[in-house]
Design an enzyme around this catalytic site. Structure first.
Site, mmCIF file in Angstrom:
data_model
loop_
_atom_site.group_PDB
_atom_site.id
_atom_site.type_symbol
_atom_site.label_atom_id
_atom_site.label_comp_id
_atom_site.label_asym_id
_atom_site.label_seq_id
_atom_site.Cartn_x
_atom_site.Cartn_y
_atom_site.Cartn_z
ATOM 1 C CG HIS A 10 -1.861 1.073 1.358
ATOM 2 N ND1 HIS A 10 -2.042 1.784 2.512
ATOM 3 C CD2 HIS A 10 -2.749 1.587 0.460
ATOM 4 C CE1 HIS A 10 -2.995 2.681 2.337
ATOM 5 N NE2 HIS A 10 -3.434 2.592 1.102
ATOM 6 C CD GLU A 37 -3.052 2.378 -3.195
ATOM 7 O OE1 GLU A 37 -3.996 3.167 -3.269
ATOM 8 O OE2 GLU A 37 -2.081 2.586 -2.410
ATOM 9 C CG ASP A 39 -2.721 7.185 -2.980
ATOM 10 O OD1 ASP A 39 -3.771 6.559 -3.135
ATOM 11 O OD2 ASP A 39 -1.927 6.980 -2.031
ATOM 12 C CG HIS A 52 -3.002 9.612 0.637
ATOM 13 N ND1 HIS A 52 -3.709 10.378 1.555
ATOM 14 C CD2 HIS A 52 -3.738 8.491 0.446
ATOM 15 C CE1 HIS A 52 -4.806 9.740 1.894
ATOM 16 N NE2 HIS A 52 -4.856 8.601 1.244
ATOM 17 C CD GLU A 112 -6.883 5.709 -4.140
ATOM 18 O OE1 GLU A 112 -6.165 5.101 -3.333
ATOM 19 O OE2 GLU A 112 -7.788 6.505 -3.806
HETATM 20 O O1 G3P Z 1 -6.524 2.033 -3.030
HETATM 21 C C1 G3P Z 1 -6.811 1.598 -1.754
HETATM 22 C C2 G3P Z 1 -6.492 2.618 -0.700
HETATM 23 O O2 G3P Z 1 -5.256 3.211 -0.960
HETATM 24 C C3 G3P Z 1 -7.548 3.672 -0.574
HETATM 25 O O3 G3P Z 1 -7.331 4.535 0.515
HETATM 26 O O4 G3P Z 1 -6.666 6.709 1.454
HETATM 27 O O5 G3P Z 1 -5.026 4.863 1.392
HETATM 28 O O6 G3P Z 1 -5.684 6.016 -0.707
HETATM 29 P P1 G3P Z 1 -6.132 5.567 0.650
HETATM 30 MG MG MG Z 2 -4.580 4.818 -2.180
#
Ligand code: G3P
Ligand code: MG
Length: 250
Positions: A10, A37, A39, A52, A112
């Site tokens: 993540h 993953e 952002d 993020h 994302e």
């Molecule tokens: O993509 C899953 C997760 O990353 C969504 O929440 O706030 O960590 O981007 P966040």
């Molecule tokens: Mg995310």
């Protein structure tokens, strides 16, 4: 059908390295992960960067919004010092730099799309368009497991991504699976539902799988929960605790 890895780091390196940095990707590799993953949002000049929060202050020193700065300014800003002195000098990455590192190291990507409010369609269009350009060969070779999966909580961003790059797979991020989810997923033509592990139950997992979608959870940080979700039919998840997920998930 889920063709991607069973476990994904993540925000790059989870909570073992500063999020959304190249150091995070190195951390993922060091822990045996080949999937991440992260952002992506737009700088003022429309160049996508890996961050993020839509504002400075938590992971990057300073004030204001990400869209108040051009990418050339953001890439000089420190995104590692907040996490630890040993990460000082890690800067805000361009999306294209992240892709380059991941490709060079055979890391699969869940991108994302994280638009700042008001920039939903623009962010979906730009991120999908650039992803399509950067993965032209993999798309042409019909090698879908090497093509990133785009996801977003923003249906406007997903709709724009679909228009810009219809051949890229998309996933709908839902904090909770609520009535109407399936119609929304079909309207957006997504391949998967990404949802919080906190709110998911076994019945919902069965429904998502029975409807033919992939099912991915965020953010799973212990082995027992990972095994429970797998037993419910969850295909994959991302984790902040790269060190606590057993090797059979990687
Ligand atoms: O993509 C899953 C997760 O990353 C969504 O929440 O706030 O960590 O981007 P966040
Ligand atoms: Mg995310």
């Amino acid at each position: 059908m889920w063709i991607y890895p069973d476990c994904v780091a993540h925000r790059g390196g989870g909570k073992l390295a500063p999020e959304n940095t190249i150091a995070g990707l190195r951390c993922a590799l060091a822990h045996g992960y080949r999937a991440v993953e992260f952002d992506v949002m737009l700088a003022r000049d429309g160049v996508p960067v890996v961050m993020h929060d839509p504002y400075l202050g938590r992971t990057v020193a300073g004030t204001g919004n990400v869209f108040d700065y051009d990418a050339a300014e953001l890439v000089t800003m420190d995104a590692g010092r907040w996490f630890g002195a040993q990460f000082a000098g890690e800067t805000v990455p361009l999306f294209s730099q992240f892709v380059e590192f991941c490709k060079a190291n055979a890391i699969w990507m869940n991108v994302e799309i994280k638009p700042a409010p008001g920039f939903e369609e623009a962010t979906g269009t730009v991120v999908a368009g650039l992803t399509r350009a950067l993965f032209g060969l993999e798309i042409a070779q019909d090698d879908p497991a090497r093509v990133p999966l785009l996801s977003s909580f923003s249906t406007a961003a997903l709709g724009a991504a679909r228009a810009a790059a219809p051949d890229l797979p998309r996933a709908l991020l839902l904090e909770r699976i609520a009535p109407g989810w399936e119609a929304q997923a079909r309207a957006l033509d997504v391949v998967a539902i990404h949802t919080s592990e906190r709110h998911l139950d076994a019945q919902q997992a069965r429904e998502v799988k029975a409807a033919g979608f992939g099912l991915f959870c965020y953010t799973v940080n212990d082995a027992a929960r990972a095994r429970t979700l797998r037993a419910w039919g969850v295909d994959s998840f991302c984790t902040d605790r790269l060190d606590l997920i057993p090797p059979d998930f990687r």
